[in-house]
Design an enzyme around this catalytic site. Structure first.
Site, mmCIF file in Angstrom:
data_model
loop_
_atom_site.group_PDB
_atom_site.id
_atom_site.type_symbol
_atom_site.label_atom_id
_atom_site.label_comp_id
_atom_site.label_asym_id
_atom_site.label_seq_id
_atom_site.Cartn_x
_atom_site.Cartn_y
_atom_site.Cartn_z
ATOM 1 N N LYS A 123 0.908 -0.851 0.260
ATOM 2 C CA LYS A 123 0.183 0.006 -0.105
ATOM 3 C C LYS A 123 1.021 1.584 0.037
ATOM 4 O O LYS A 123 0.524 2.681 -1.044
ATOM 5 C CB LYS A 123 -0.901 -0.111 1.044
ATOM 6 C CG LYS A 123 -2.253 -1.077 1.454
ATOM 7 C CD LYS A 123 -2.958 -0.586 2.714
ATOM 8 C CE LYS A 123 -2.158 -1.546 3.546
ATOM 9 N NZ LYS A 123 -1.889 -2.224 4.105
ATOM 10 N N GLY A 179 -5.022 1.191 14.381
ATOM 11 C CA GLY A 179 -4.698 0.645 11.817
ATOM 12 C C GLY A 179 -5.609 1.819 11.302
ATOM 13 O O GLY A 179 -5.078 2.296 10.246
ATOM 14 N N GLN A 180 -5.363 3.388 12.553
ATOM 15 C CA GLN A 180 -5.086 5.157 11.264
ATOM 16 C C GLN A 180 -3.981 5.625 11.808
ATOM 17 O O GLN A 180 -3.620 5.560 12.660
ATOM 18 C CB GLN A 180 -6.944 5.567 11.727
ATOM 19 C CG GLN A 180 -8.128 4.599 11.400
ATOM 20 C CD GLN A 180 -8.731 5.386 11.225
ATOM 21 O OE1 GLN A 180 -9.366 6.090 10.517
ATOM 22 N NE2 GLN A 180 -10.037 5.777 12.226
ATOM 23 N N MET A 207 -7.637 -5.318 15.949
ATOM 24 C CA MET A 207 -9.066 -5.228 16.495
ATOM 25 C C MET A 207 -10.013 -6.330 16.999
ATOM 26 O O MET A 207 -11.254 -6.391 17.249
ATOM 27 C CB MET A 207 -9.567 -4.993 14.701
ATOM 28 C CG MET A 207 -9.002 -3.388 14.264
ATOM 29 S SD MET A 207 -9.253 -2.161 15.389
ATOM 30 C CE MET A 207 -8.248 -1.520 15.266
ATOM 31 N N CYS A 249 -12.533 1.427 16.436
ATOM 32 C CA CYS A 249 -11.054 1.083 15.406
ATOM 33 C C CYS A 249 -9.930 1.281 16.619
ATOM 34 O O CYS A 249 -10.026 0.086 16.669
ATOM 35 C CB CYS A 249 -9.841 2.358 14.861
ATOM 36 S SG CYS A 249 -8.677 1.495 14.893
ATOM 37 N N MET A 250 -10.740 1.872 18.161
ATOM 38 C CA MET A 250 -9.273 1.341 19.333
ATOM 39 C C MET A 250 -10.043 2.658 20.390
ATOM 40 O O MET A 250 -9.317 2.729 21.751
ATOM 41 C CB MET A 250 -8.174 2.041 19.110
ATOM 42 C CG MET A 250 -7.732 3.032 17.799
ATOM 43 S SD MET A 250 -8.154 4.794 17.930
ATOM 44 C CE MET A 250 -8.642 5.162 19.405
#
Lengths: 256, 305, 916
Positions: free
Chosen positions: C85, C452-453, C415, C181-182
């Site tokens: 990515k 995750g972000q 997650m 997400c968190m």
């Protein structure tokens, strides 16, 4: 009088139509044969300095002067039963590889430039690329072979040996690796490989080589450092709404 | 046909000469490639009929092959272009289709086929216009441009045979057999006279070339011996030959068969600038017109005397 | 003959054409040509746009276009490497359907919710947006408006959004997709340590002996970190242990020494089994625990974060929804909670799930006692083909790895543990094990929550773009925190709303039940990314509301919206991100956005110009507001005090909140920092200040001196800085927090100091409740929680007979908004597949590559079936990634959340699968 000339005209037209029909049917068959040949996957090893396959096939006049010039009888002209486009020069490395004459007589003999005179140093030749079948390479299996490495005319740049630990025992493995930036594709390694079927083979680079995207550079190799005097693009002032904006087809159609 | 040996030799003179040049050309290439025939340690002639180097410094190249490569929009080295010009210059002087009758190895096959055909009295199986070769010529150039490879060079039986003789490659003989069968049993002078685009190319060169068959009209008895042996009989247009003084059609191969068979020495080699225009009587003209018209109309499937 | 000139010409043209056409160019020719082509490239440092790893990249620009990127060799996170990515960062901005004009749904030139999208000017867009906003704002008050933000906001964007909402509109209804997400990780951190974010950093990988992954497919989802873990394993193969705990065998198992495939939800029991083993084997690090920890627990009956009413549920959903009110304990749950099977338990603590109290170690021991090897192995073994003995053996090995005294252990999770109906509990259980063993906050030892972000930490958490937060761990329902923030922001007292706003699931539900009339989607695709999507799409399209979506591409959320604002992407603006190891990294604007696309900061600042103080700072009704010093249900009029502070009621929010005197001193152009780079936000505003820098430096004041210290803006932009891990004290970053050796906030001589200030005064009790209402201070201590196993409310049954979970694949990120626009990535993985065990497929008469329906109580979708490849689910379990809007998995996922963190559980739905 009139009927005769009409008859003659009809005959003439019929003749023309037939000729056109023969020409176009024949032409189509002919063209498809050529297209098939011209677009065939390159499989043969070409003499040093050969242009890429498409241009080579176009430019080679199939005169065989390179074949005559080769002092090792390496080169052959492809005949009707060969895979290679008919009449063009090639070699089979396992039979006779290219011994890389420093004066490159085959290239010099070429009258058309299909073997480009741009090639000044035989080590810059890229006839093919050696590829190792690591499942059947004796060195990759742990045996102390490395013949290809030792025989390579551009040893230590085209073929290097790396030392890997061997899982099965306490003996290091000496594994040969090919580097395309230096491999000339001469095929001496393939000729020299001691396995029944050579475990190192010269193949056409197009068949095996990929290319990293143009949009990406390797961070640890590329030198580009932070630009200190950056020149930005001018700010645009186009705010008209007449332009067809992106995304409308998707947004205005279909269900959710 | 004369009965005496010298008479026969007179008839066969040019045939023998042609065979000698054809075979020795092949031999020169073969010898240079296989027995290292050389001159000052340079191969006498290396390469093949597509392109070669004579005596190590004179480049020769097949102009039609070069034209096809140029049609693929590829540039070429000056060596091969020079070779092309040398070859063109030679055929400009010697006659365009001198290539066909004096150099091209296929000629021996098609001559043989012609002979067999005459012996066995075989009729044409198909009819194709002799102009069809020009269609193929154009097609070759167009296909070269489209496909990006020299179209005729990739299927040319001449090149394939020649390469296979010189480089000892094997299946070239099959091609000769193919041509022989085609010429002998399907169409008279089928390959050389109807299809070969290389011949067509040299026909165009031949329109302008210097060495011609001179036609001495007043001596002609209209015995049509010449027409009988001529592989391209439509070139023997007496009306035109009379007005120009020589066989003017480019398709004439300068094979000189007609010279050998002409009982009146009406036909001779000569250079264009030296040939004077003939004056024609009305009578002569009328005569000739009728005969040649007939000849031209009965070209195909004509009975051999 | 050719004349000599012509010959020369031919010769040179031959040479030129040869060089151009040689397939494998002569090496030296090649090299110099490539160099020549790159001569006028301009390079700058930047950050990867995707996951929370935070890889550094270098970006090359030519003629206003990104021409290439490379991994930044100086970036400590990735040392020049990228995953696939990251390799395509340079292409994400150039998708063919990039949005270039504001688009408004219109009929005959007028806004119409049923109309088609038509291009409009920015003025027209803002006019309509202002009109619709004010309509809702005046009708429903601050509670009726909302922003759905993101962990992909840059720090200045998140800060602008939070300040505009909280200080300007006096609404706490801003919540990021980071909630999905968190949020559970945050609750875990705050409840355990009193301060958010990990104590360790990525260097733990190189220091540790054991990496245990819990519900984290790091091999695909944190590829560069997994390369570091793999390298650690290879460096000392016999000693270093990798253990992968997962509900579905995956790529992370490939080099693991031990793979434990467990039943969804039973991670709660496995952690307690380890804790029980620690206690049984007397492996508790008593010294560490006594000095630095206390024990705590909380109520069990906290519901599942679903709606408390069945009013909006589809008929099929009602049985599960009813569990929000009461459940019947199953046999396992009864043992785990020391109760009777079949007992009906009313969920009485759904309003205060975060409540907790101190207990004694003896009580803790009593709590973990039922979690014997037999009980936990029987409960959690997922793979029917695995023998119980083998599985038990693995659990023992897992406990051994944690307990072995000399062995350093890092637990990573993402997650699997966060998106969990008891996500906050299971996060706390990770700290429970690490704290019991004293293996926390030191190099190579620690429980480490991955994100995750790209700026889940840096923006969502640190800036506080959550419904309950203010910057730097401050919260809206704490009067001291509000007062501190009002001081910094120069607001009249009581401007800030004390009532916690609506979290992202509640915003979506609010659209459905009519409580939310206006929402602005930023850097987010919530209508694809939120579970039970059929409800929210319908709500947005059919209820009387106005949805604005700022996006560079036409996403599902854009399609659902009424107004779309074309938005700049990462390298088209200045920004900073904060990654999972507390590293803050900045970049400059490299190129201009296409067409009329503008930065999020510009959009918000322009919008703020349309509000005067008198519009927003008068008395506002807030239904349900109950707070000391506030009249119930009301925010006071603060305009009088504002006047006293020198503001005029006609001042705009732009003047007061953003372009105030202090910030205007931060001028643009700023050649020393910009080095020639442009700033579109400043250019379009045109009033000579540098919003990103001014706002970052303003924001920074929240954390300085409060253990959240960031360096100033200019430092992050320096050539020699590749991000810094906060707290940054005197220019020095902090490697391991709470550890005296590394963290200057730690009290001298304490060794360790869990100094986080939040929730550090508690009542005490036993496992069942509070017995002593007197509060005890726990300053400087971390809490070891006992949390029991609780059964997932939705489990496979006769009708919906398979587990279903969603997640990611390496090639795509989130909802595919960017990665699906990269042709190469799209070619590689064009569509989401449903992974299933081959026997399950055979039993359903399905074959690989069949198109199947996946149906849950909430909807059904089609996907292509896969029975082999990268994921190898055990029997009874299925998985499909969520990147593909064509396989809209969130239409079938359940919108239950962890009741404490409000984070959705995307991992535990029950579905049936049949041939389409």
């Amino acid at each position: 009088m009139n009927s005769i000339s009409l008859k003659a005209r009809r005959k003439f037209l019929k003749g023309i139509t037939q000729n056109v029909a023969i020409a176009s049917t024949g032409g189509l068959i002919w063209a498809s044969l050529l297209q098939k040949e011209a677009r065939a996957m390159p499989s043969a090893m070409r003499p040093p300095g050969a242009l890429d396959e498409k241009d080579f096939n176009a430019k080679c006049i199939k005169c065989g002067q390179c074949v005559t010039a080769c002092p090792y009888d390496t080169l052959k002209l492809a005949n009707t039963s060969d895979q290679t486009p008919i009449g063009t020069p090639y070699f089979i490395a396992r039979d006779i590889p290219c011994y890389m004459c420093p004066d490159i007589p085959c290239m010099k003999a070429c009258p058309t430039g299909a073997l480009t005179p741009k090639l000044e140093n035989i080590e810059d030749a890229r006839m093919g690329l050696a590829v190792i079948d690591i499942e059947n390479c004796l060195s990759w299996l742990g045996l102390r072979c490395e013949i290809c490495h030792r025989e390579c005319p551009v040893k230590d740049s085209a073929i290097t040996v790396e030392h890997h630990p061997r899982k099965l025992s306490k003996h290091a493995m000496f594994v040969p690796l090919v580097h395309s930036d230096a491999c000339t594709g001469c095929g001496i390694c393939e000729k020299a490989c001691p396995t029944d079927e050579a475990a190192i083979k010269i193949v056409h680079p197009e068949l095996v080589q990929g290319s990293v995207g143009e949009h990406y550079r390797l961070g640890w190799e590329n030198e580009g450092a932070i630009t200190q005097e950056f020149t930005p693009e001018k700010m645009r002032s186009d705010t008209s709404v007449d332009v067809e904006p992106g995304g409308l087809d998707y947004l205005n159609t279909g269900d959710l | 046909m004369p009965d005496t040996l010298s008479g026969k030799l007179g008839v066969w003179k040019y045939l023998i000469l042609r065979r000698i040049t054809q075979l020795s050309t092949l031999l020169l290439f073969f010898g240079s490639a296989h027995w290292a025939w050389n001159y000052n340690e340079l191969p006498v002639i290396s390469g093949n009929l597509s392109s070669s180097l004579l005596l190590g410094f004179i480049p020769l190249a097949d102009p039609f092959a070069v034209l096809q490569i140029l049609a693929t929009q590829n540039t070429l080295l000056s060596e091969v272009l020079t070779g092309t010009l040398i070859v063109l210059a030679f055929y400009f002087i010697a006659g365009g289709r001198v290539w066909c009758s004096w150099v091209c190895p296929i000629n021996m096959v098609s001559d043989l086929a012609s002979r067999v055909r005459r012996k066995l009295n075989i009729q044409n199986a198909v009819q194709i216009s002799r102009r069809f070769r020009y269609t193929i010529l154009v097609l070759a150039l167009v296909l070269s441009a489209i496909t990006g490879v020299a179209a005729f060079e990739w299927i040319s039986p001449i090149s394939i045979f020649h390469r296979e003789v010189i480089f000892g490659l094997g299946s070239g003989w099959a091609i000769l057999l193919g041509i022989f069968i085609f010429d002998a049993f399907i169409l008279k002078d089928g390959w050389c006279g109807h299809l070969c685009p290389l011949g067509a190319f040299y026909s165009i060169v031949g329109r302008f070339s210097l060495l011609r068959i001179k036609f001495d009209a007043p001596t002609c008895t209209h015995c049509v011996e010449c027409v009988t042996v001529c592989p391209e009989p439509q070139v023997l247009d007496f009306k035109q030959a009379t007005s120009k003084g020589y066989i003017s059609a480019g398709e004439c191969t300068n094979c000189a068969r007609c010279i050998g068979v002409c009982p009146e020495n009406t036909l001779k080699f000569d250079l264009k600038p030296w040939i004077k225009k003939q004056e024609l009587t009305i009578n002569n003209q009328q005569n000739l017109t009728t005969k040649t018209d007939n000849l031209n109309e009965t070209d195909h499937g004509r009975k051999i005397a | 003959m050719l004349d000599i000139n012509r010959r020369e010409f031919l010769k040179t043209s031959v040479a030129a054409s040869a060089a151009a056409t040689v397939g494998i160019p002569v090496s030296s020719v090649q090299a110099s040509a490539a160099k020549e082509a790159e001569k006028d490239w301009q390079w700058d440092k930047s950050v990867c746009r995707f996951c929370g790893t935070g890889c550094g990249i270098m970006v090359a620009t030519k003629e206003g276009r990104i021409v290439a990127t490379k991994g930044d060799p100086d970036a400590p996170v990735n040392r020049g490497l990228n995953c696939i990515k990251g390799y395509f960062n340079g292409k994400i901005m150039y998708g063919k359907d990039r949005l270039t004009k504001p688009l408004l749904r219109m009929t005959d030139g007028k806004f119409d919710k049923q109309g088609k999208f038509v291009a409009v000017s920015w003025d027209r867009a803002f006019d309509e947006m202002e009109k619709q906003f004010k309509k809702t704002y005046n009708e429903k008050g601050p509670a009726g408006i909302s922003i759905m933000g993101s962990g992909q906001y840059t720090i200045p964007e998140g800060y602008t959004a939070a300040k505009l909402m909280k200080a300007g509109f006096r609404s706490n209804n801003i919540d990021p997709n980071a909630r999905h997400c968190m949020a559970s990780a945050v609750v875990g951190f705050i409840q355990t340590f009193g301060i958010d974010e990990p104590s360790g950093n990525y260097d733990d990988i190189e220091y540790t002996d054991t990496v245990v992954t819990w519900g984290a497919n790091m091999a695909e989802c944190h590829p560069i970190l997994w390369a570091r873990v793999s390298d650690r394993k290879l460096a000392d193969e016999d000693h270093v242990k990798l253990i992968n705990l997962t509900t579905c065998s995956n790529q992370t198992s490939d080099i693991a020494d031990l793979e434990i495939v467990f039943k969804p939800g039973t991670d709660l029991a496995i952690w307690n089994y380890i804790a029980r083993e620690i206690v049984k084997r007397d492996a508790v690090n008593h010294d560490f625990v006594n000095k630095h920890c206390v024990f705590a627990t909380g109520p069990y009956d906290i519901g599942y974060g679903m709606r408390p009413t069945s009013k909006y549920a589809y008929d099929a959903e009602k049985d599960i929804q009813a569990k929000e009110l009461e459940i019947v304990l199953d046999a396992d749950e009864a043992i785990a909670q020391r109760k009777k099977a079949g007992m009906i338990v009313k969920q009485e603590n759904t309003k205060v799930p975060v409540k907790h109290w101190l207990i004694q170690f003896e009580e803790f021991k009593r709590g973990v006692e039922p979690y014997t090897l037999d009980f936990v192995a029987n409960l959690s073994k997922a793979d029917a083909d695995e023998s119980l003995e083998s599985y038990k053996n693995k659990l023992v090995q897992l406990a051994d790895a944690y307990i072995e005294q000399s062995r350093k252990v890092v637990s990573f999770w993402t997650m699997g543990m966060n998106q969990h109906y008891r996500g906050s509990w299971v996060n706390e259980q990770a700290y429970m094990v690490h704290l019991l063993l004293g293996k926390q906050a030191m190099p190579g030892n620690g429980a480490f929550s991955l994100t995750g972000q790209p700026s889940a930490c840096g923006t969502a958490r640190e800036v506080g773009t959550f419904a309950h937060r203010l910057p730097a761990d401050l919260v809206v329902n704490n009067p001291k925190h509000r007062a501190f923030s009002e001081g910094l922001w120069k607001l009249p007292a009581k401007t800030l709303n004390p009532k916690v706003g609506t979290h992202i699931m509640k915003i979506l539900r609010g659209l459905e039940d009519g409580e939310i009339g206006f929402t602005w989607v930023q850097v987010n695709n919530p209508f694809q990314a939120s579970a039970n999507a059929n409800h929210w799409i319908k709500a947005a399209r059919e209820m009387d509301n106005f949805v604005v979506c700022s996006d560079p591409y036409p996403t599902v959320s854009a399609k659902v919206a009424d107004l779309i604002l074309p938005t700049s992407m990462i390298y088209e603006k200045w920004g900073l991100y904060g990654n999972a190891e507390r590293r803050t990294q900045g970049w400059r604007q490299q190129v201009n956005a296409p067409g009329d696309a503008r930065t999020d900061v510009w959009q918000m600042l322009e919008f703020s110009k349309r509000f005067q103080l008198k519009d927003v700072w008068g008395e506002k009704s807030i239904p349900g507001l109950k707070s000391d010093g506030f009249e119930d249900g009301k925010l006071p009029d603060v305009l009088t005090e504002a006047k006293a502070m020198g503001y005029s009621p006609e001042d705009t929010l732009y003047d007061v909140l953003f372009a105030h005197e202090e910030n205007k001193k931060v001028v643009w152009p700023d050649p020393a920092v910009a080095k020639g780079h442009a700033n579109s936000t400043s250019d379009w505003l045109g009033d000579g200040w540098f919003p990103e820098k001014a706002l970052f430096n303003e924001y920074r004041q929240f954390g300085v001196g409060h253990a959240h210290d960031l360096a100033d803006f200019d430092t992050y932009m320096r050539d020699d800085v590749r991000g810094l891990k906060w707290p940054v004290i005197d220019g020095k970053e902090t490697e391991w927090r709470f550890n005296e050796e590394y963290d200057s906030y730690v009290a001298k001589g304490s060794g360790f100091d869990f100094y986080g200030p939040a929730l550090k005064s508690l009542k005490s009790g036993d496992l069942d409740g509070i017995t002593n209402k007197e509060s005890t201070s726990l300053a400087h201590k971390a809490k070891i929680f006992f949390r029991p196993y609780a059964a997932p409310p939705e489990q496979p049954d006769a009708n919906y007979d398979l587990w279903f979970s969603t997640g990611r694949v390496l090639e795509h990120w989130h909802t595919g908004t960017m990665t699906r626009r990269v042709p190469e990535l799209h070619r590689a993985v064009p569509t989401a597949l449903l992974w299933m065990h081959p026997d399950d497929a055979a039993n359903r008469k399905l074959a690989r590559n069949d198109i199947v329906w996946i149906e849950s109580r909430r909807g059904k979708i089609k996907a292509v079936l896969e029975t082999q490849g990268r994921n190898r689910p055990p029997k009874g379990y299925t998985f499909a990634p969520f990147f593909d809007e064509g396989v809209f998995v969130n239409k079938i996922c359940i919108d239950m959340t962890c009741p404490m963190s409000k984070e959705t559980d995307f991992k535990k739905a029950a579905v049936k699968v049949y041939k389409a």
